[in-house]
Design an enzyme around this catalytic site. Structure first.
Site, PDB file in Angstrom:
ATOM      1  N   HIS A   1       0.857  -1.185   0.000  1.00  0.00           N
ATOM      2  CA  HIS A   1       0.000   0.000   0.000  1.00  0.00           C
ATOM      3  C   HIS A   1       0.896   1.238   0.000  1.00  0.00           C
ATOM      4  CE1 HIS A   1      -3.735   2.136   0.640  1.00  0.00           C
ATOM      5  NE2 HIS A   1      -3.153   2.850   1.596  1.00  0.00           N
TER       6      HIS A   1
ATOM      7  N   ASP B   1       0.514   5.102  -0.093  1.00  0.00           N
ATOM      8  CA  ASP B   1      -0.355   6.269  -0.102  1.00  0.00           C
ATOM      9  C   ASP B   1       0.220   7.269  -1.105  1.00  0.00           C
ATOM     10  OD1 ASP B   1      -2.372   5.558   1.726  1.00  0.00           O
ATOM     11  OD2 ASP B   1      -0.945   5.755   3.355  1.00  0.00           O
TER      12      ASP B   1
ATOM     13  N   ASP C   1      -7.976   0.835   2.155  1.00  0.00           N
ATOM     14  CA  ASP C   1      -7.670   1.818   3.202  1.00  0.00           C
ATOM     15  C   ASP C   1      -8.561   3.053   3.171  1.00  0.00           C
ATOM     16  OD1 ASP C   1      -6.231   2.877   5.342  1.00  0.00           O
ATOM     17  OD2 ASP C   1      -4.890   3.977   4.032  1.00  0.00           O
TER      18      ASP C   1
ATOM     19  N   HIS D   1      -7.178   9.058  -1.068  1.00  0.00           N
ATOM     20  CA  HIS D   1      -7.841   8.926   0.238  1.00  0.00           C
ATOM     21  C   HIS D   1      -7.124   9.568   1.420  1.00  0.00           C
ATOM     22  CE1 HIS D   1      -5.527   4.993   0.254  1.00  0.00           C
ATOM     23  NE2 HIS D   1      -5.236   5.436   1.461  1.00  0.00           N
TER      24      HIS D   1
HETATM   25 ZN   LIG Z   1      -3.759   4.595   2.638  1.00  0.00          ZN
END
Ligand SMILES: [Zn+2]
Length: 1085
Positions: free
Chosen positions: A289, A291, A401, A611
């Site tokens: 993951h 971001d 997420d 997000h």
């Molecule tokens: Zn995230």
């Protein structure tokens, strides 16, 4: 006969006990295991002391020189390496935060290490880094702080000569640059990092393997229940291993490993461990993951992508079982643009099936706040990228997420070629436990997807024994199916699986096959295959209807107000640009539909919907970046609109009322006041692209709206429909003169500003906690004055002091009521905001009774309770809305419209719009400064209806007057019909939302392969329409167009035809939508 001989048994079991033997004392033996492989007082005497067979540090083995990139620049390899490098070494410090340092690392393997089995470079500066080859190939990322610090030396380095690599050091850790251990504290701009380690290390691979053996067997001893034989066997095996270890004796390591095999089986040293055994319960999927921004800016993410994914390619070479699911088309695009050699490696691993693009969206975006069309475009840009570059679309929407999941997603997924959905964030709920692991998730229109939430409750599992175990022990849908996904790999800041993860999983599988009890984990299947196994059973899965409301992070509907305002504005602008550019491109073939510009605008908007961006949970530098990104969007949009207006025969030049028209893209009859100049106002009326404007004063001779101070401090604003009484800065009465009904609760004060203490348990920017409601304080108002008194509009203004530093200039406005149009009370706040951990809201106690309120969401309405009957109801004490929230009883209701807000609450009969928060982490200055916020109180007859829908559109897309050419003026004067190329007639719940050109139209698609160059072009010109039912009822309508349409097809979001729609000779076709359906049509011209 004599002595002991007579006591000999017939078999070998002696009659006499030779010595006392005690039972293992479980707790002590369990504790002993860790001290066998942990640092501390025994590290020079336990297994750690045998991990390395030799280490070479410093010159001549390692010669270091460095070039420091200026400021926060992140130069390319070519730019960096042409600079002069200065000598440096271990122990030197580098910084400040976010700076970049390029090291030239000259490696000469000393004779003593040349023939060792396995050589690694160990590099640790507590920062992230990238290893580059001398000729500029990005090879592998480094994490720092003891994690992923090793790079395997190639065999060619053992020739006794000097070999050069480069290491690009980024002065940040995996989670940015927070000053201490609390990662969400705002970054320290002045951190320095010391190069702690730069060694050539000869690794004892058997010792390393034993380290993982004993770790996992130890976990089994600690975590299996003591009433299982499997636990006791684990403890005994671990104990035997430790007993057999002899410091300095390589043979003893081999012996220890043989003992370990009694528990983990004989096959754990290769991927072949996965080739035996059936009854798979857990499917391991590597994931990373990243971001796209969070505690670091986008510029750093671009490097994180290259670091993380190059690591994965490297691991795939060594661990053929590694299957890696990887989302976010945007990140692939960055890699392609900036790291061509890593991109090529990734592509070859995609072809080999190990690297699996997934998710179908541009980024892993927020789903609460983006408009319906934004959600569509996340899929359009994501799926097209995957199809264009990898020849296939995603089947699974991957969003582990994101902070809650809006109600129409299953429908949009199905229309974007995906019937599966993966998330796990609801495991963070802090009130109610979400009851399912695998289920059918059903949209407002009834469309469903198979949803799986990994029971290990993480998307960054460390592939521990416990993660595998929890994949069954926490599985909540085992009535239907007991299998699950285990999504493992370092994440959030990137990283992905490590070799340790893969080694641990091999041993977990070995245990399942050798002794059992642990669920059998498997590697090598894709996420799609996992869902393929589920799909035949899906008919029996439990269902969940409507939104997946996330019971945490409710502050994200409000934090970073400017970002949210820009999101709303850019969505409205893109809608207008696409609609008008479509019309322009069909009117004038010399005008080229600006597809490349529109793509660039969308890609920026979609990126900012990531997000941690749109929700407001990133550090300050991210919002500096996103402000610039939106600025680009608005500049491009203005430029495009200027070009379009020229083609359509209008211009921005200030005009007199006589030659003005209003430009319109809303698909229904409109009648609105339009400013022509400071003192001239007109009434725009009609439907279609251009609306005629007539003078306001000519239709109304009597004052159409009045304001007077009826008593000291009490003002009455009145038009033909509404009478508004303002006292103490609040609306104390709102009287609907048409229905003869008071709208405000008796004694209530609407447009009352209230402030709350806002200190959530931890996640400041993210969370507002339920207890904040108990700290409500009304803000006292200062003096109110009449601030505007024009024939068409009157206003009163009130100054409200929040604190010494913060204040509000609150304006309440009433405009002349226009016949046939529901009038509203418009409110404006200019807020000077300098608070700490406070939450500003504005509330409306209305005289309406209902146990449910309605909130606009993407392509629909979500109803939520106005009471706290159950903990599930109460958990929704703060919810997300788009352009309006509505509280209606039978036959009457009140809507609160807004121009830029997403947080709302309705408790009993009090409606409350959330305005501003003041969290101090991770952005120490979030939302400080000046804000302009608009909203409106719209009372209406009947329950929630198209009156509110249309008002909310108009409130967010007010008409603008432009100067028209004589041609346009003539057209408009003649009724406007010819200037109205597309119309939707029929049920008013239907909304024609989007009009755009086809993605693959041969005349508009840019040549660039990034935006679909490998996809087939479509002949001719096509117009795509998106129509949705906005209120939850069946809708019938007729689309009428003046364009020369040859054929019409209902299509999906990706513009694949689904069915042909009969077209009548006059260019008309009929449509019928089920409740909350989102329907797309392709008009082939
Ligand atoms: Zn995230």
């Amino acid at each position: 006969m004599g002595g002991g001989r007579g006591l000999r048994s017939k078999n070998s079991y002696p009659v006499l006990a030779s010595r006392p033997v005690g039972q293992i004392i479980s707790k002590i033996y369990k504790d002993r295991i860790r001290s066998f492989y942990s640092p501390g007082q025994y590290e020079k005497h336990n297994l750690l002391a045998m991990m390395y067979e030799g280490i070479a540090s410093g010159e001549p083995a390692i010669k270091l020189s460095v070039w420091d990139a200026p400021g926060q620049e992140r130069p390319t390899f070519q730019e960096a390496t042409k600079n002069e490098f200065r000598n440096t070494g271990v122990g030197h410090s580098f910084g400040p935060s976010w700076s970049t340092h390029w090291f030239r690392v000259a490696i000469t393997v000393p004779e003593s290490l040349r023939h060792k089995e396995h050589l690694e470079l160990h590099w640790d500066a507590d920062t992230e880094g990238m290893v580059w080859s001398q000729d500029g190939q990005a090879l592998q990322g480094l994490t720092g702080g003891g994690e992923r610090i090793e790079w395997i030396l190639p065999a060619s380095f053992r020739d006794g000569r000097e070999h050069v690599i480069y290491i690009e050091m980024a002065c940040n850790r995996m989670f940015g640059n927070s000053p201490g251990g609390d990662i969400i504290q705002p970054p320290d701009p002045n951190k320095y990092f010391t190069l702690k380690k730069a060694d050539i290390v000869a690794v004892n691979l058997e010792a390393r393997a034993l380290y993982i053996d004993i770790w996992i067997i130890g976990d089994a001893a600690r975590e299996f229940p003591e009433d299982s034989w499997e636990q006791h066997k684990a403890l005994k095996t671990a104990s035997d291993v430790i007993d057999s270890f002899k410091l300095g004796d390589k043979e003893s390591i081999a012996k220890c490993r043989r003992i370990a095999q009694e528990y983990i089986g004989p096959n754990v040293d290769s991927h072949k461990v996965y080739s035996a055994g059936k009854d798979i319960k857990v499917y391991g999927i590597g994931h990373c993951h990243i971001d796209s921004c969070w505690l670091w800016p986008w510029a750093e993410t671009k490097r994180k992508v290259a670091r993380s994914w190059s690591n994965q390619c490297d691991l795939m070479d060594r661990y053929p079982e590694l299957n890696f699911a990887c989302s976010q088309a945007q990140q692939y695009q960055w890699l392609k643009q900036l790291y061509p050699n890593v991109w090529d490696r990734v592509k070859s691993k995609v072809r080999a099936g190990q690297f699996q693009p997934i998710g179908g969206s541009w980024v892993e975006h927020d789903t609460n706040m983006p408009s319906g069309e934004s959600l569509v475009r996340q899929f359009v840009y994501g799926q097209r990228f995957f199809e264009n570059h990898f020849g296939q679309r995603s089947q699974t929407f991957w969003l582990p997420d994101t902070f809650g999941y809006s109600a129409q997603l299953p429908q949009l997924c199905r229309l974007a070629g995906m019937n599966r959905f993966l998330t796990q964030k609801l495991s963070w709920n802090n009130i109610n436990k979400f009851p399912h692991t695998t289920f059918n998730w059903v949209a407002l229109d009834g469309s469903q997807v198979i949803c799986h939430m990994p029971p290990s409750e993480t998307y960054t599992a460390e592939a521990h024994f416990g993660d595998v175990r929890r994949s069954v022990s926490q599985h909540k849908s085992m009535d239907q199916d007991a299998t699950s996904l285990l999504v493992f790999g370092k994440g959030d800041g990137g990283g992905g699986p490590t070799w340790q993860h893969l080694e641990k999983l091999r041993r977990c599988r070995g245990i399942a096959d050798q002794v059992g009890l642990l669920p059998r984990v498997h590697m090598g299947n894709t996420v799609d295959e996992f869902f393929d196994f589920l799909e035949p059973k899906a008919g029996g899965f439990v269902t969940w209807y409507g939104e997946l409301y996330f019971e945490l992070h409710r502050g994200t509907y409000t934090t970073q107000a400017n970002n949210k305002l820009y999101n709303r504005k850019s969505e409205a602008m893109l809608r207008e640009v696409e609609w008008l550019a479509t019309a322009a491109s069909l009117k004038d073939s010399s005008y080229k539909y600006p597809k490349a510009d529109i793509d660039a605008m969308w890609e920026s908007v979609l990126l900012c919907q990531f997000h941690d961006c749109l929700p407001g949970s990133s550090v300050e530098m991210v919002y500096d970046d996103s402000d610039k990104e939106y600025e680009k969007v608005f500049q491009t949009g203005e430029r495009l609109l200027k070009d379009i207006r020229k083609v359509l025969g209008v211009s921005d030049l200030r005009a007199s009322l006589q030659n003005s028209v209003a430009i319109n893209t809303l698909p229904w009859h409109r009648k609105e006041l339009v400013n022509i100049s400071n003192d001239e106002v007109g009434v725009a009326c009609g439907e279609g692209q251009f609306l005629a404007i007539r003078p306001f004063k000519m239709v109304e001779e009597q004052p159409a709206v009045t304001v007077e101070e009826v008593r000291k401090g009490v003002f009455v604003l009145q038009n033909d429909q509404l009478r508004v009484e303002v006292e103490g800065g609040c609306v104390t009465s709102l009287y609907d003169r048409v229905t003869k009904r008071e709208v405000i609760e008796k004694g209530g004060k609407a447009n009352q500003y209230v402030i709350f203490d806002d200190k959530p348990l931890y996640w400041q920017a993210w969370d507002v906690e339920v207890y904040h409601l108990e700290t409500r304080q009304e803000l006292p108002c200062g003096e109110t004055t009449i601030s505007e008194k024009k024939p068409h509009r009157v206003s009163v203004a009130t100054k409200i002091q929040i604190s010494d530093a913060s204040s509000i200039k609150s304006t309440i406005t009433l405009s002349a009521a226009l016949k046939g149009v529901q009038s509203w009370v418009e409110c404006h706040a200019e807020v000077e905001w300098h608070e700490k951990m406070k939450f500003l809201k504005v509330e409306f106690p209305v005289d309406v009774r209902s146990t449910e309120a309605s909130y606009e969401t993407a392509f629909g309405i979500v109803k939520r309770p106005t009471h706290y009957n159950t903990s599930w109801d109460m958990a929704k004490f703060e919810v997300c809305c788009h352009r309006f929230a509505d509280l209606s009883e039978h036959n009457y209701g009140v809507s609160i419209l807004n121009d830029s807000k997403y947080g709302f609450a309705t408790t009993g009969n009090v409606m409350r719009l959330s305005l501003l928060r003041a969290p101090k982490a991770p952005d120490a200055h979030a939302d400080m400064g000046t804000h302009h916020i608009r909203w409106a109180i719209l009372p209406h007859q009947q329950s929630l209806s198209h009156t509110t829908i249309r008002a909310a559109f108009a409130f967010n897309q007010p008409l603008r007057a432009v100067a028209s050419s004589p041609d346009v003026s003539r057209l408009v004067a003649a009724g406007g019909g010819g200037a109205n190329p597309i119309k939707l007639l029929g049920d008013p719940n239907l909304v024609l939302d989007t009009v755009k050109r086809g993605e693959d139209d041969e005349d508009v698609r840019p040549g660039d392969e990034d935006v679909g160059g490998n996809l087939p072009k479509r002949k001719g010109r096509n117009v795509i329409l998106r129509i949705y039912d906005s209120l939850g009822g069946r809708g019938r309508g007729t689309v009428k167009t003046t364009w020369a349409v040859r054929a019409v097809f209902k299509c999906n979001l990706l513009e694949d035809d689904l069915e042909e729609i009969p077209l009548r000779g006059d260019g008309e076709f009929d449509i019928e939508l089920r409740p909350f359906e989102v329907a797309s049509y392709r008009l082939a011209l």
